[in-house]
Design an enzyme around this catalytic site. Structure first.
Site, PDB file in Angstrom:
ATOM      1  N   HIS A   1       0.829  -1.209   0.000  1.00  0.00           N
ATOM      2  CA  HIS A   1       0.000   0.000   0.000  1.00  0.00           C
ATOM      3  C   HIS A   1       0.863   1.259   0.000  1.00  0.00           C
ATOM      4  O   HIS A   1       0.456   2.290  -0.547  1.00  0.00           O
ATOM      5  CB  HIS A   1      -0.943   0.001   1.209  1.00  0.00           C
ATOM      6  CG  HIS A   1      -2.176  -0.811   0.998  1.00  0.00           C
ATOM      7  ND1 HIS A   1      -3.441  -0.338   1.232  1.00  0.00           N
ATOM      8  CD2 HIS A   1      -2.336  -2.088   0.564  1.00  0.00           C
ATOM      9  CE1 HIS A   1      -4.337  -1.275   0.950  1.00  0.00           C
ATOM     10  NE2 HIS A   1      -3.685  -2.356   0.553  1.00  0.00           N
TER      11      HIS A   1
ATOM     12  N   ASN B   1      -7.305   2.201   3.265  1.00  0.00           N
ATOM     13  CA  ASN B   1      -6.206   1.871   4.178  1.00  0.00           C
ATOM     14  C   ASN B   1      -6.646   1.653   5.621  1.00  0.00           C
ATOM     15  O   ASN B   1      -5.835   1.248   6.457  1.00  0.00           O
ATOM     16  CB  ASN B   1      -5.145   2.981   4.149  1.00  0.00           C
ATOM     17  CG  ASN B   1      -4.322   2.964   2.876  1.00  0.00           C
ATOM     18  OD1 ASN B   1      -4.101   1.909   2.291  1.00  0.00           O
ATOM     19  ND2 ASN B   1      -3.870   4.130   2.439  1.00  0.00           N
TER      20      ASN B   1
END
Length: 334
Positions: free
Chosen positions: A73, A100
């Site tokens: 990420h 996230n």
């Protein structure tokens, strides 16, 4: 007669030219990643990070998938600059984006612990970037779970910017088509084989019910269950994630060997047990099916491909040399 010019040869000229050439190369070296970047700065950095990750891993297996996902990420948004670790007092950092919010805290804690271990050595204190520590921790977490050990290129510096808006449309979603994924990965110079190999990280991952519930309830007018799903597996998912259950309930993405980094993920795809649409499509689409079959039948081929893909992933958008900084605290700019 025209007087001819005399050329004077200086005996030190060859040496000076070589010095200039190597001087340029020497100045350029910090702008490139290398596996021995910290050789003269913090020679024990890899063993320090490894020990910290191993301690955390013994405490909870979640360390492995959480740290690996954190690295992915981070790299896919602004490049591998540890911007995912930055916190915002008003909730406007990358880590605050809905894509996230499911990142497990154990991933962040692993980096904090590893950073503390590195900085406990006077020679290393504030000399190793959070971005490099995250890259090393991700490799070690994979290896401790049974995955490959591969060389990690180092020399990244940490970014100072982390915005929630910067995450938009940059993280692959569970419902993405293969075309969408290919386009997204190719922007980072990652090819189809890299995409398939990196998807294998789901062999130790977990997901929340809300990310796939549409595949087992009211999928379409003609079928309540996604027809690409193995029916027995779909019924099992319904038991774990009944209707109206808390969508944050988490289950393992690999229903067989969820605590081992292996090639079972690909065997599951062949059996129709890919949890996400984006997973199962790797087998249903002819462009990727042959590679799925290869990885399912040859664990070494998967391990090699995954290692190479992780090395390439770690090169995305890196800051080196005088760009960026080495954060004293990974959660905030200096």
């Amino acid at each position: 007669m025209k007087k001819q010019k005399t050329l004077i040869f200086h005996p030190l000229l060859p040496f000076l030219l070589l010095l200039q050439i190597f001087g340029v190369a020497s100045n350029a070296q910090p702008n490139r990643l290398s596996t021995n970047f910290y050789r003269n700065i913090c020679p024990n950095v890899e063993s320090l990070v490894r020990a910290a990750v191993e301690t955390k891993f013994r405490q909870t297996f979640v360390t492995a998938p959480a740290t690996l996902r954190l690295f992915f990420h981070d790299c896919f948004v602004r490049g591998c600059d540890a911007s995912i670790l930055l916190a915002s007092p008003n909730g406007k950092a990358e880590k605050d984006h809905p894509d996230n919010l499911s990142l497990a805290g154990d991933g962040f804690d692993t980096v904090i612990k590893a950073k503390s271990a590195v900085d406990s050595i006077a020679q290393c204190r504030n000399k190793v970037s959070c971005a490099d520590i995250l890259a090393l921790a991700a490799r070690d977490a994979v290896n401790l779970a049974g995955g490959p050990f591969y060389p990690v290129e180092l020399g990244r510096r940490d970014g100072r910017i982390s915005t929630i808006a910067g995450v938009q449309r940059k993280i692959p979603g569970p419902g993405f088509s293969l075309n969408h994924l290919i386009s997204m990965f190719s922007r980072h110079k990652l090819h189809l084989t890299d995409l398939i190999a990196l998807s294998g990280a789901h062999t130790i991952g977990f997901s929340h019910c809300g990310r796939f519930s549409h595949r087992i309830y009211n999928f379409s007018r003609s079928s309540s269950i996604d027809p690409t799903l193995n029916m027995a597996y779909a019924m099992q998912l319904r038991q774990t994630c009944p209707k109206n259950v808390d969508p944050r309930i988490a289950i393992n993405m690999d229903p067989t060997t969820f605590n081992t980094f292996d090639n079972a993920y690909y065997k599951n795809l062949i059996e129709g047990k890919g949890l996400f649409t984006s997973d199962q499509e790797l087998f249903t689409d002819a462009r990727s099916r042959a590679t799925v079959n290869l990885f399912a039948s040859n664990s070494a081929a998967f391990g090699d491909a995954f290692a190479q893909a992780m090395i390439k992933l770690g090169r995305i958008g890196v800051l080196t040399g005088k760009k960026g900084e080495i954060r004293i605290d990974c959660s905030k700019p200096n």
